[in-house]
Write an enzyme that holds these catalytic residues in place. Structure first.
Site, PDB file in Angstrom:
ATOM      1  N   TYR A 181      52.416 -14.426  51.720  1.00  0.00           N
ATOM      2  CA  TYR A 181      51.284 -13.513  51.839  1.00  0.00           C
ATOM      3  C   TYR A 181      51.631 -12.168  51.207  1.00  0.00           C
ATOM      4  O   TYR A 181      52.693 -11.986  50.629  1.00  0.00           O
ATOM      5  CB  TYR A 181      50.857 -13.419  53.304  1.00  0.00           C
ATOM      6  CG  TYR A 181      50.469 -14.768  53.856  1.00  0.00           C
ATOM      7  CD1 TYR A 181      49.653 -15.629  53.114  1.00  0.00           C
ATOM      8  CD2 TYR A 181      50.951 -15.226  55.071  1.00  0.00           C
ATOM      9  CE1 TYR A 181      49.321 -16.891  53.585  1.00  0.00           C
ATOM     10  CE2 TYR A 181      50.621 -16.489  55.551  1.00  0.00           C
ATOM     11  CZ  TYR A 181      49.808 -17.316  54.798  1.00  0.00           C
ATOM     12  OH  TYR A 181      49.495 -18.561  55.248  1.00  0.00           O
ATOM     13  N   GLN A 205      49.588 -10.560  65.296  1.00  0.00           N
ATOM     14  CA  GLN A 205      50.201 -10.607  63.974  1.00  0.00           C
ATOM     15  C   GLN A 205      49.158 -10.240  62.922  1.00  0.00           C
ATOM     16  O   GLN A 205      48.096 -10.845  62.854  1.00  0.00           O
ATOM     17  CB  GLN A 205      50.759 -12.000  63.667  1.00  0.00           C
ATOM     18  CG  GLN A 205      51.546 -12.014  62.359  1.00  0.00           C
ATOM     19  CD  GLN A 205      51.973 -13.415  61.947  1.00  0.00           C
ATOM     20  OE1 GLN A 205      51.135 -14.240  61.568  1.00  0.00           O
ATOM     21  NE2 GLN A 205      53.261 -13.685  62.019  1.00  0.00           N
ATOM     22  N   ARG A 236      58.067  -9.965  60.957  1.00  0.00           N
ATOM     23  CA  ARG A 236      58.463 -11.367  60.831  1.00  0.00           C
ATOM     24  C   ARG A 236      58.915 -11.667  59.414  1.00  0.00           C
ATOM     25  O   ARG A 236      58.217 -11.368  58.447  1.00  0.00           O
ATOM     26  CB  ARG A 236      57.313 -12.309  61.201  1.00  0.00           C
ATOM     27  CG  ARG A 236      57.840 -13.755  61.407  1.00  0.00           C
ATOM     28  CD  ARG A 236      56.763 -14.700  61.863  1.00  0.00           C
ATOM     29  NE  ARG A 236      57.348 -15.790  62.634  1.00  0.00           N
ATOM     30  CZ  ARG A 236      56.854 -17.029  62.678  1.00  0.00           C
ATOM     31  NH1 ARG A 236      55.768 -17.320  61.993  1.00  0.00           N
ATOM     32  NH2 ARG A 236      57.423 -17.953  63.409  1.00  0.00           N
ATOM     33  N   GLY A 264      56.673 -22.634  68.483  1.00  0.00           N
ATOM     34  CA  GLY A 264      55.358 -22.817  67.912  1.00  0.00           C
ATOM     35  C   GLY A 264      54.755 -24.138  68.339  1.00  0.00           C
ATOM     36  O   GLY A 264      53.914 -24.203  69.237  1.00  0.00           O
TER      37      GLY A 264
END
Length: 360
Positions: free
Chosen positions: A180, A98, A227, A311
């Site tokens: 982000y 990622q 994502r 996760g």
């Protein structure tokens, strides 16, 4: 056999099962963004996943912003990641990286000297980040990217995708949520530009679209994933129309035929992120957030997605696939060691022991 354990193909990625390890920042790299032997062990232990999406990794020095997070722009970083991918492949696994440029969600304490903090607009995030040097600190006031600067960042992503392939990764995933840089462009609260990258939703998703186009041209669209989490407010993101924004991005990149779309549940009441993705994307869909084995199986059998990512369950259960296959109990993880240096709470969680099963 449960649908969870059936093989599936996502673009150029052939998965042995439909259980995906979600990317999780674990803060175990050194201060030069280089992963070490603990990271090699951590991912090797979890290679039975159909696909590992390795943690968010900076495409450039300016993309760093948290303490001890990895990067992939230097020869040393590439060489270190190669040890990880070799270990995963030796166990028969598949792994993509990622790519995460944090943009304004950054502290200078966590960057190499001279690395800039950039964003679509010069607006500070109302958030703090942890640094080893000074503890919790406010994020930096970012520099607004010029058009030339945007082109440069897009090229950083393109080169990072090439570097990931050089390091042995099977592909890359663009981190386009959690406040982000791509999401900073997508949200009107952090993007107040008046050029081709600001204003309406179509313009605000242009940056993410062009990043994906550059990476797809570099390594093939069948090795690139995306994502999303529509409406995620993390890191001071304000998007008044998250469904419109996410739909605009899905529509913009649909012609690329990416390997997959990795979608988290939306925190916005009434916004079904999975349904939105199915409506606006023809790519394989990886569902994420809050699943256990039973709910993951039910979602796949209902046709809600192609695979499911886990996760938290992968933190303390390196053999999660086998535990789910055999209905074994799942161990809990220690929150105190999520982001601390060293193997404790990282690569030292045990697999299920057959002897324990006999005695219980």
């Amino acid at each position: 056999m449960s649908i969870l354990f059936e093989p599936v193909r996502l673009g150029e990625l052939q998965l042995a099962n439909r259980i995906v390890m979600a990317p999780m920042t674990r803060s175990r790299a050194d201060h030069q963004g280089v992963p070490g032997s603990d990271t090699v062990a951590y991912y090797r232990q979890r290679a039975s996943a159909g696909l590992i999406v390795a943690e968010g990794t900076a495409p450039s020095a300016s993309g760093l912003g948290y303490c001890r997070t990895p990067a992939i722009y230097s020869a040393e970083q590439i060489a270190a990641w190669r040890q990880v991918t070799r270990a995963v492949h030796a166990e028969g696994g598949r792994i993509v990286l990622q790519l995460m440029h944090v943009g304004r969600a950054a502290s200078r304490h966590n960057k190499p000297h001279g690395a800039a903090t950039v964003a679509p607009s010069a607006i500070r995030a109302r958030a703090q980040v942890y640094s080893d040097a000074a503890g919790m600190v406010d994020t930096e006031l970012p520099e607004a990217l010029s058009l030339e600067g945007i082109t440069g960042v897009i090229d950083d992503y393109r080169q990072a995708a090439l570097n990931a392939r050089e390091a042995g990764f099977d592909g890359v995933e663009l981190h386009c949520t959690s406040g982000y840089l791509p999401m900073q462009f997508m949200a009107a609260g952090s993007n107040q530009r008046s050029d081709a990258y600001g204003g309406n939703a179509r313009n605000r998703v242009r940056f993410a679209q062009e990043v994906l186009e550059a990476m797809a041209a570099a390594i093939g669209a069948g090795r690139v994933g995306l994502r999303l989490c529509p409406g995620n407010p993390y890191n001071d993101i304000d998007d008044s129309e998250p469904a419109v924004t996410s739909a605009a991005l899905c529509a913009a990149v649909a012609p690329l035929h990416l390997a997959y779309l990795h979608v988290m549940r939306s925190p916005v009441p009434g916004l079904d992120a999975f349904a939105l993705a199915r409506s606006h994307s023809s790519q394989g869909l990886i569902l994420n957030d809050g699943f256990d084995g039973q709910s993951a199986r039910a979602a796949l059998e209902a046709g809600e997605g192609t695979a499911v990512s886990f996760g938290r369950h992968f933190i303390a259960n390196p053999d999660l696939v086998e535990r789910l296959r055999h209905g074994r109990p799942l161990a809990g993880f220690d929150r105190k060691t999520l982001y601390t240096p060293g193997p404790a709470g990282y690569s030292d969680y045990p697999c299920w022991q057959a002897s324990l099963e006999v005695t219980q």
